[in-house]
Design a protein around this motif. Structure first.
Motif, mmCIF file in Angstrom:
data_model
loop_
_atom_site.group_PDB
_atom_site.id
_atom_site.type_symbol
_atom_site.label_atom_id
_atom_site.label_comp_id
_atom_site.label_asym_id
_atom_site.label_seq_id
_atom_site.Cartn_x
_atom_site.Cartn_y
_atom_site.Cartn_z
ATOM 1 N N GLY A 193 0.844 -1.191 0.000
ATOM 2 C CA GLY A 193 0.000 0.000 0.000
ATOM 3 C C GLY A 193 0.877 1.237 0.000
ATOM 4 N N TYR A 194 0.270 2.385 0.376
ATOM 5 C CA TYR A 194 1.059 3.620 0.424
ATOM 6 C C TYR A 194 1.730 3.847 -0.929
ATOM 7 C CZ TYR A 194 3.900 7.071 3.118
ATOM 8 O OH TYR A 194 4.497 8.206 3.638
ATOM 9 N N ARG A 195 0.966 3.522 -1.981
ATOM 10 C CA ARG A 195 1.510 3.609 -3.324
ATOM 11 C C ARG A 195 1.333 5.027 -3.867
ATOM 12 N NH1 ARG A 195 2.651 -1.141 -5.622
ATOM 13 N NH2 ARG A 195 2.066 -0.543 -7.748
ATOM 14 N N GLY A 196 2.183 5.384 -4.817
ATOM 15 C CA GLY A 196 2.133 6.728 -5.377
ATOM 16 C C GLY A 196 3.037 7.695 -4.639
ATOM 17 N N LEU A 197 3.961 7.172 -3.831
ATOM 18 C CA LEU A 197 4.936 8.011 -3.132
ATOM 19 C C LEU A 197 6.264 7.267 -3.109
ATOM 20 C CD1 LEU A 197 5.085 10.760 -1.618
ATOM 21 C CD2 LEU A 197 4.938 9.453 0.492
ATOM 22 N N ASP A 198 7.338 8.013 -3.360
ATOM 23 C CA ASP A 198 8.661 7.396 -3.418
ATOM 24 C C ASP A 198 9.136 6.962 -2.039
ATOM 25 O OD1 ASP A 198 8.453 10.278 -3.377
ATOM 26 O OD2 ASP A 198 10.635 10.402 -3.282
#
Length: 373
Positions: A190-195
């Motif tokens: 999860g916590y996708r869309g962030l480097d």
């Protein structure tokens, strides 16, 4: 302001960024315009100078729409906190205005491949060479690692110091120059869309002027204090995600019919909704209690630990219960419920695992005067 931003600009694109694991640079730019990179930075250094209660509410609202977005300013604010409270005046003037405006994005370079919880035994070293320190080591799971500009880095300046945490110092490390490499980007549940990346330091030179506070051996206490605010923001994120999962469940339950009536009229579903709402409100109150005490200048190891522990566990439970209410519809990617379920574990693990939170809470309780024999 933040609620409108989330509803109008974030929610319509959250699923796409999560699915494609793409960083929402446009939304992050809008957050800069809204001042969200300087929430608690004093106005004299270009920030908004807001309190931690407002800080928590901002993280809750962002996370309700797309928890990933709150990550762009999460550890960024640990760096600004450490600089604000422990930096020299020259360091505050040099770093805080760019951080508060978002011209520079910050992060926390703490966790290492060997672990993050056992902070006192970190392996990264900083060796003094004239007017510079030479940094060697690897940091892991670093938010903003790819697109961030500077980091609050903990490194060991005295390998022989006992107790070992007193040999740790805190630096501002800026990208650029030989010896600082961003390694692999981590593919997350999860916590996708962030480097979230690996940072590698190989004889990387940092000016002695970047030693926060100009004092060796004080880094452990600086970051531990900053992590109190980190745990408040993680707890607030958990409340936001839990609230989103609950709202999805209660709305779905009123539209979905079985046995001739909406499932919201079945007692089994009503019991779930009641428990979800009650636990979310209890978690929220713990978060804002910790934030209010932080606003008074008190140490809140106990309160922030309790808030983080309880809110994250509630978030995990509510995300699962929301999926149960949705049934099969909650398991497919057409609805955001499965995203809430994948995002929830981050809050259980991040800013100190919940197993460690329990130890922190117990240790603080045993120190309270009212419990001394």
């Amino acid at each position: 302001m933040v609620r409108d931003f989330v509803r109008r600009e974030v929610e319509p694109v959250a699923a796409e960024h999560d699915r494609e694991d793409t960083v929402p640079h446009g939304l992050i730019d809008r957050m800069k315009e809204l001042g969200l990179f300087g929430i608690t930075v004093p106005e004299e250094y270009g920030g908004m100078g807001l309190d931690y209660t407002t800080f928590a509410s901002i993280f809750e609202e962002l996370s309700k729409g797309f928890m990933t977005l709150s990550g762009a300013i999460g550890t960024h604010h640990i760096l600004t906190y450490v600089l604000t409270h422990y930096g020299t005046e020259e360091q505050k003037q040099r770093f805080l205005p760019d951080l508060a405006s978002g011209r520079k994005r910050g992060g926390l370079a703490l966790t290492e491949p060997s672990g993050g919880t056992d902070m006192a035994n970190l392996q990264t070293t900083a060796t003094k060479n004239g007017e510079e320190y030479t940094i060697n080591g690897t940091k892991m799971f670093i938010t903003n690692g790819r697109y961030g500009d500077m980091f609050c880095l903990l490194a060991r300046t005295d390998p022989d110091m006992e107790p070992r945490h007193k040999g740790i110092s805190c630096f501002v490390v800026e990208k650029g120059g030989d010896g600082f490499t961003v390694g692999r980007d981590l593919d997350k549940l999860g916590y996708r869309g962030l480097d979230t990346s690996e940072l590698i330091f190989d004889n990387f030179a940092v000016p002695e002027d970047n030693l926060i506070g100009g004092k060796e051996g004080a880094g452990f206490g600086m970051v531990m204090s900053g992590l109190e605010t980190g745990r408040i923001n993680i707890a607030a994120r958990a409340v936001g995600v839990a609230q989103a999962a609950f709202e999805a469940a209660i709305k779905y339950s009123q539209g979905r019919e079985t046995f001739g009536k909406p499932i919201s009229e079945h007692q089994a579903i009503q019991l779930k909704l009641a428990d979800m709402a009650t636990k979310i409100q209890a978690a929220r109150l713990l978060v804002y209690d910790a934030a209010a005490k932080k606003d008074t200048g008190q140490r809140v190891d106990l309160e922030s630990g309790m808030a983080k522990l309880f809110a994250s566990e509630v978030c995990l439970e509510v995300a699962m219960e929301s999926m149960r209410v949705h049934g099969g519809a909650g398991y497919i990617k057409d609805l955001p419920v499965e995203r809430y379920y994948r995002d929830a574990p981050l809050m259980v693990i991040g800013e100190g695992t919940n197993e460690i939170m329990r130890l922190v809470i117990a240790k603080q309780l045993l120190r309270l005067p009212e419990y001394q024999l």
